[in-house]
Write a protein that holds these residues in place. Structure first.
Motif, PDB file in Angstrom:
ATOM      1  N   GLY A   1       0.812  -1.204   0.000  1.00 53.70           N
ATOM      2  CA  GLY A   1       0.000   0.000   0.000  1.00 53.70           C
ATOM      3  C   GLY A   1       0.844   1.252   0.000  1.00 53.70           C
ATOM      4  O   GLY A   1       1.943   1.282   0.562  1.00 53.70           O
ATOM      5  N   ILE A   2       0.331   2.289  -0.651  1.00 59.26           N
ATOM      6  CA  ILE A   2       0.988   3.596  -0.682  1.00 59.26           C
ATOM      7  C   ILE A   2       0.088   4.596   0.038  1.00 59.26           C
ATOM      8  O   ILE A   2      -1.088   4.759  -0.316  1.00 59.26           O
ATOM      9  CB  ILE A   2       1.226   4.089  -2.126  1.00 59.26           C
ATOM     10  N   LEU A   3       0.626   5.244   1.060  1.00 61.57           N
ATOM     11  CA  LEU A   3      -0.101   6.295   1.766  1.00 61.57           C
ATOM     12  C   LEU A   3       0.558   7.632   1.442  1.00 61.57           C
ATOM     13  O   LEU A   3       1.709   7.878   1.798  1.00 61.57           O
ATOM     14  CB  LEU A   3      -0.076   6.058   3.275  1.00 61.57           C
ATOM     15  N   LEU A   4      -0.166   8.462   0.739  1.00 60.40           N
ATOM     16  CA  LEU A   4       0.302   9.806   0.414  1.00 60.40           C
ATOM     17  C   LEU A   4      -0.429  10.764   1.353  1.00 60.40           C
ATOM     18  O   LEU A   4      -1.657  10.870   1.294  1.00 60.40           O
ATOM     19  CB  LEU A   4      -0.008  10.117  -1.044  1.00 60.40           C
ATOM     20  N   ALA A   5       0.305  11.401   2.258  1.00 63.41           N
ATOM     21  CA  ALA A   5      -0.332  12.225   3.281  1.00 63.41           C
ATOM     22  C   ALA A   5       0.152  13.658   3.185  1.00 63.41           C
ATOM     23  O   ALA A   5       1.359  13.927   3.204  1.00 63.41           O
ATOM     24  CB  ALA A   5      -0.042  11.657   4.671  1.00 63.41           C
TER      25      ALA A   5
END
Length: 702
Positions: free
Chosen positions: A626-630
């Protein structure tokens, strides 16, 4: 890069980090990595003794790279600022805030995560380059546009600090709207008192050149060396040319102080402005009081109606800031001139912050009536008086007042001068046409580097705050007026061997820092650039890299990421966290001992908009679950629309995942503010559970 020598320094933070993370395991891991020639452990690296130990090892082992595994890179920046090695060859691994403190109950998994973090940071530093600031010559001349109180004070402040200043005003005279006032609050003194002092200071300062009846035709160039064309159109200027002329000056910085204009209440037909002779605006009141000796003192009944045009979605949706105090001031002037004058102020809300509350109390004590309610329509009776009828929301009854005079408190809007200048030099404005870059953190900045705002071109404000903002704008402008400008080397670099001239970087740059060279390739003006990395994030072929964080570094970090560091059944999340907000929220989660699963490894980026879709796709293809762009919320982005672009690009990646028969949920954006550590932790927990339901990434190599 076989000749690179890296020293790794592990900090136990007085034993705190080592309670959770097995630093000996990390030391063994690091010693086997390419280029590592020295590994040491210390109880307090940020102490004077610890810093000396790092310096000694740099000399002893002839290190050209240093990796410090300790607390957050956002902390102890001063302590680690001067190690005797180029600061861009020093990398820090966040073992404390984003590992040991947030995973205290899982020491085994925390150590596994720390090993993965260490490996990625070592690979990043292997691809780092020594960078030095670029020093650019700059002139010591400033341009101030607008000759009202904000512009005059900006000119005086800049000249007082040693700059040569050109002050230009489109009208034949200086003073702006303040020169049209009878009195101004809170002391009710005449504007002539302050303005005459300002004028004399202007006249006596040989470093200030005043050009009236003059406007900016065009502005080009960069901070430190703007080329500005100024057209003087009238022969009645203070220092009038023999004929109209256009001159060009070179300015290091620009302060915009183009003021405001009053809202024209004519479209509000219910008030009869322009139709009923005894209905005037607050500026008309000032003019009458200044020009007619008997205007204030002759006995009359006066009604003031607040919020005319302001707080109205049809006209000015915002509060115009000064209107309550202006009406109270004018009502007091009537009472002071003749105590028998009857005055009623009709209002939605009375807004008198700070010391202005005392003026409001003085008005009530003087017998001025305040009625909460706005009249719906004004009517003129047979005697020529204006009938003002309203439902008093506090008394709970309908009231009527026969007024000899009605004063409409009209709001403040952006001036035509602001609009003209915006078009001439390419400034951005907000939805209300005021010049703005980032209101919360950089209120005096415009969207163009080296151009600052003062006074009401930024927002409605009174005289004192206009003068304060002029001082703040001048202080910021001085950076560009010292004869040279040192530019941090973390600006983007375009690889023209890769570039296909798609123009996206030029079009998406929020600060208009790009132009085209003579071959049509994009070229960044480093003096306009704010190193947000949005261009790097938008380049479809990865041809742009920031100086301190490039595509090559990010790709190298992915090459060494162990996507099964927690085991085959645990998902791995790669988080790209914006430096100003989400990353600091993650730090605060650790500082406040807010735990979350160790499945997330964070990478600090200048802005969420700096993350390239190619890197996200590469991470997924290499098995990241998963990629979390915050990043921050859309209206809080320090780089205007970085978060918006990040979400748009992430949507494109999601669509590509669908085409690959992969779940689009494997990439997500989260708005995480600076003060949202609980939200950050909750987001990670939720995402881990969601990815467990999806199952591991089928592209993960066993």
């Amino acid at each position: 890069m076989s000749d690179i020598t890296i020293g790794v320094f592990l900090c136990s933070c007085a034993g705190e980090i080592e309670k959770t993370i097995a630093l000996d395991v990390l030391a063994q891991e690091a010693s086997g990595r390419p280029g590592v020639v020295s590994v040491s452990k210390d109880s307090c690296l940020c102490s004077e003794r610890g810093i000396d130990a790092i310096r000694e090892d740099i000399n002893k082992y002839e290190l050209d790279r240093v990796l410090i595994a300790a607390c957050s890179p956002a902390l102890k920046t001063r302590e680690f600022a001067d190690l005797g090695i180029n600061k861009y060859l020093v990398e820090r691994v966040n073992l404390r805030e984003q590992c040991s403190r947030c995973h205290p109950d899982s020491p085994e998994n925390a150590t596994k995560k720390a090993r993965a973090m260490l490996a990625m940071s070592l690979e990043k530093i292997r691809h780092s380059k020594a960078l030095e600031p670029v020093v650019v010559p700059a002139v010591k001349t400033a341009l101030v546009v607008g000759g009202g109180v904000a512009g005059i004070n900006a000119a005086l402040d800049l000249a007082g600090a040693g700059a040569e200043v050109f002050l230009i005003e489109k009208n034949p005279h200086l003073g702006g709207k303040v020169s049209e006032l009878h009195r101004y609050y809170p002391r009710l003194c005449p504007p002539s008192c302050g303005l005459e002092l300002m004028y004399s200071r202007l006249e006596s300062n040989p470093h200030i050149h005043v050009l009236t009846s003059s406007e900016v035709e065009n502005l080009s160039g960069s901070p430190g060396n703007f080329s500005v064309s100024i057209k003087t159109t009238s022969s009645d200027a203070i220092k009038s040319p023999e004929k109209d002329q256009v001159r060009t000056i070179i300015a290091g910085a620009v302060v915009v102080a183009t003021g405001w204009e009053p809202f024209d209440p004519t479209p509000l037909s219910e008030y009869g402005y322009g139709r009923l002779a005894k209905v005037i605006t607050n500026l008309d009141f000032e003019r009458n009081a200044r020009e007619q000796a008997q205007f204030l003192g002759q006995r009359k009944k006066t009604a003031f109606i607040q919020c005319v045009g302001s707080r109205d979605e049809r006209h000015l949706p915002y509060c115009s800031d000064v209107c309550c105090m202006v009406s109270i001031k004018q009502a007091l002037l009537l009472k002071q001139a003749n105590p028998d004058n009857e005055v009623t102020i009709y209002y939605n809300d009375i807004r008198t912050p700070g010391e202005y509350e005392a003026v409001y109390r003085q008005a009530r004590a003087s017998g001025i009536h305040f009625v909460k309610g706005i009249p719906s329509e004004l009517r003129q009776d047979a005697q020529g008086r204006i009938s003002v009828a309203v439902f008093d929301l506090i008394a709970g009854e309908r009231t009527e007042f026969a007024a000899d005079l009605v004063v409409l408190a009209t709001g403040m809007k952006a001036s035509r001068g602001t609009t003209a200048l915006k078009n001439a030099i390419g400034l951005a404005t907000n939805k209300d046409d005021f010049i703005e870059s980032h209101l919360q953190c950089h209120p005096q900045d415009s969207q163009r580097e080296g151009i600052f705002t003062a006074g009401c071109c930024r927002a409605p404000m009174d005289v004192s705050r206009s003068i304060e903002s002029a001082g703040a704008a001048s202080a910021k402008a001085l950076r560009y007026l010292q004869g040279e400008i040192a530019v941090s080397p973390d600006y983007p670099v375009v690889d023209i061997l890769k570039c296909d001239r798609c123009k996206r970087c030029v079009e998406e740059c929020p600060f208009k820092a790009y132009a085209y060279d003579d071959k049509g390739f994009p070229q960044v003006d480093i003096l306009k650039c704010r190193a947000c990395g949005i261009c790097m994030g938008g380049c479809p072929i990865g041809a742009i890299s920031l100086g301190e964080l490039g595509i090559e570094q990010l790709s190298g970090m992915l090459d060494v990421l162990d996507t099964s560091y927690l085991g085959e059944d645990e998902p791995v999340i790669l988080g790209f966290l914006c430096k100003n907000d989400a990353y600091r929220a993650a730090d605060d989660a650790g500082l406040n001992s807010i735990s979350y699963p160790p499945n997330l490894i964070s990478v600090m980026v200048p802005c969420s908009g700096a993350v390239n879709g190619m890197i996200i796709s590469e991470a997924i293809s290499k098995g990241v679950d998963g990629i979390l762009l915050a990043g921050c919320a859309d209206n809080q982005c320090h780089y205007l629309h970085g978060s918006t672009l990040a979400k748009t690009r992430l949507a494109d990646v999601s669509n590509k995942l669908k085409e690959m028969y992969l779940e689009p949920e494997r990439v997500r954006f989260a708005s995480i503010g600076r003060d949202d550590p609980e939200k950050f932790a909750a987001t990670v927990k939720e995402y881990v559970e969601e990815l467990k339901q999806l199952g591991k990434n089928p592209l993960r190599i066993q």
